[in-house]
Motif scaffolding. Sequence first.
Motif, PDB file in Angstrom:
ATOM      1  N   MET A  82       0.821  -1.168   0.000  1.00  0.00           N
ATOM      2  CA  MET A  82       0.000   0.000   0.000  1.00  0.00           C
ATOM      3  C   MET A  82       0.871   1.239   0.000  1.00  0.00           C
ATOM      4  N   GLN A  83       1.978   1.145   0.661  1.00  0.00           N
ATOM      5  CA  GLN A  83       2.942   2.240   0.716  1.00  0.00           C
ATOM      6  C   GLN A  83       3.406   2.582  -0.689  1.00  0.00           C
ATOM      7  N   ASP A  84       3.674   1.550  -1.480  1.00  0.00           N
ATOM      8  CA  ASP A  84       4.153   1.792  -2.850  1.00  0.00           C
ATOM      9  C   ASP A  84       3.067   2.473  -3.698  1.00  0.00           C
ATOM     10  N   GLU A  85       1.820   2.068  -3.480  1.00  0.00           N
ATOM     11  CA  GLU A  85       0.750   2.680  -4.244  1.00  0.00           C
ATOM     12  C   GLU A  85       0.566   4.137  -3.848  1.00  0.00           C
ATOM     13  N   THR A  86       0.657   4.442  -2.579  1.00  0.00           N
ATOM     14  CA  THR A  86       0.505   5.815  -2.109  1.00  0.00           C
ATOM     15  C   THR A  86       1.630   6.676  -2.630  1.00  0.00           C
ATOM     16  N   SER A  87       2.883   6.169  -2.596  1.00  0.00           N
ATOM     17  CA  SER A  87       3.996   6.968  -3.117  1.00  0.00           C
ATOM     18  C   SER A  87       3.877   7.150  -4.628  1.00  0.00           C
ATOM     19  N   ALA A  88       3.391   6.136  -5.342  1.00  0.00           N
ATOM     20  CA  ALA A  88       3.238   6.273  -6.785  1.00  0.00           C
ATOM     21  C   ALA A  88       2.157   7.303  -7.089  1.00  0.00           C
ATOM     22  N   LEU A  89       1.053   7.278  -6.339  1.00  0.00           N
ATOM     23  CA  LEU A  89      -0.012   8.249  -6.540  1.00  0.00           C
ATOM     24  C   LEU A  89       0.483   9.646  -6.189  1.00  0.00           C
ATOM     25  N   HIS A  90       1.251   9.735  -5.088  1.00  0.00           N
ATOM     26  CA  HIS A  90       1.806  11.023  -4.671  1.00  0.00           C
ATOM     27  C   HIS A  90       2.745  11.576  -5.749  1.00  0.00           C
ATOM     28  N   LEU A  91       3.573  10.723  -6.331  1.00  0.00           N
ATOM     29  CA  LEU A  91       4.499  11.155  -7.390  1.00  0.00           C
ATOM     30  C   LEU A  91       3.728  11.607  -8.649  1.00  0.00           C
ATOM     31  N   PHE A  92       2.649  10.882  -8.959  1.00  0.00           N
ATOM     32  CA  PHE A  92       1.872  11.214 -10.152  1.00  0.00           C
ATOM     33  C   PHE A  92       1.187  12.577  -9.983  1.00  0.00           C
ATOM     34  N   LEU A  93       0.576  12.796  -8.803  1.00  0.00           N
ATOM     35  CA  LEU A  93      -0.128  14.045  -8.571  1.00  0.00           C
ATOM     36  C   LEU A  93       0.811  15.237  -8.435  1.00  0.00           C
ATOM     37  N   ASN A  94       1.980  15.040  -7.993  1.00  0.00           N
ATOM     38  CA  ASN A  94       2.942  16.124  -7.811  1.00  0.00           C
ATOM     39  C   ASN A  94       3.936  16.232  -8.965  1.00  0.00           C
ATOM     40  N   ASP A  95       3.696  15.574 -10.075  1.00  0.00           N
ATOM     41  CA  ASP A  95       4.625  15.592 -11.215  1.00  0.00           C
ATOM     42  C   ASP A  95       4.439  16.909 -11.980  1.00  0.00           C
ATOM     43  N   GLU A  96       5.391  17.797 -11.852  1.00  0.00           N
ATOM     44  CA  GLU A  96       5.329  19.095 -12.520  1.00  0.00           C
ATOM     45  C   GLU A  96       5.543  18.960 -14.035  1.00  0.00           C
ATOM     46  N   ASN A  97       6.275  17.992 -14.473  1.00  0.00           N
ATOM     47  CA  ASN A  97       6.482  17.786 -15.904  1.00  0.00           C
ATOM     48  C   ASN A  97       5.167  17.418 -16.582  1.00  0.00           C
ATOM     49  N   ASP A 141       2.120  18.384 -15.576  1.00  0.00           N
ATOM     50  CA  ASP A 141       1.332  19.615 -15.638  1.00  0.00           C
ATOM     51  C   ASP A 141       1.797  20.488 -16.790  1.00  0.00           C
ATOM     52  N   THR A 142       3.076  20.559 -16.976  1.00  0.00           N
ATOM     53  CA  THR A 142       3.640  21.375 -18.054  1.00  0.00           C
ATOM     54  C   THR A 142       3.236  20.803 -19.411  1.00  0.00           C
ATOM     55  N   ALA A 143       3.259  19.482 -19.524  1.00  0.00           N
ATOM     56  CA  ALA A 143       2.889  18.855 -20.791  1.00  0.00           C
ATOM     57  C   ALA A 143       1.421  19.109 -21.113  1.00  0.00           C
ATOM     58  N   VAL A 144       0.540  19.003 -20.122  1.00  0.00           N
ATOM     59  CA  VAL A 144      -0.882  19.257 -20.337  1.00  0.00           C
ATOM     60  C   VAL A 144      -1.108  20.718 -20.714  1.00  0.00           C
TER      61      VAL A 144
END
Length: 166
Positions: A1-16, A18-21
């Motif tokens: 579950m820890q891995d899923e939370t960190s992956a979700l956290h990384l996805f939501l905080n990925d500035e690259n 946001d820039t691409a969108v």
Amino acid sequence: MQDETSALHLFLNDENGDTAVTHMIFFIAAVIIAVGVVGALSTNVQSIMGATSENSEVVSDQLKTDITIISDPEVIPYNTTSDYYTFYAKNTGKSDIAPEYVDVILDGEYIQGKNLNMSLQDSPGVWKPSGVIIINVTTGDPLDPGDHRLKITTDNGISDTIDFKT
């Protein structure tokens, strides 16, 4: 579950991401604006090309059209019985002229209707190149003695003028 939370956290905080969108949205907006500009410009270009084509046809027709009044300015025939002057004009151009679209002006006055009679010497219907048209202008009374001017104009603006004395 820890891995899923960190992956979700990384996805939501990925500035690259946001820039691409953001770049994608700006790109789509730019393409839409460009398509609108191209559509507006192509309409204007087509309109200009159509006008240029029509104008070139008119100029070409004018270049092919020419007339010359061949009446002798010293002796303009006058019919005393019917009160008309007779003028002769020649189609010296390369195109046919419709006599019904020929205008006659005598001393600045537009001659029309019952005061104007035109007949073709060579061929009925169309004033052919090298053909002669006979123009009878009814004046009612003889013109006053002195200088006078007759102008004959075709439908595309080509004209000839003769100055004569009575």
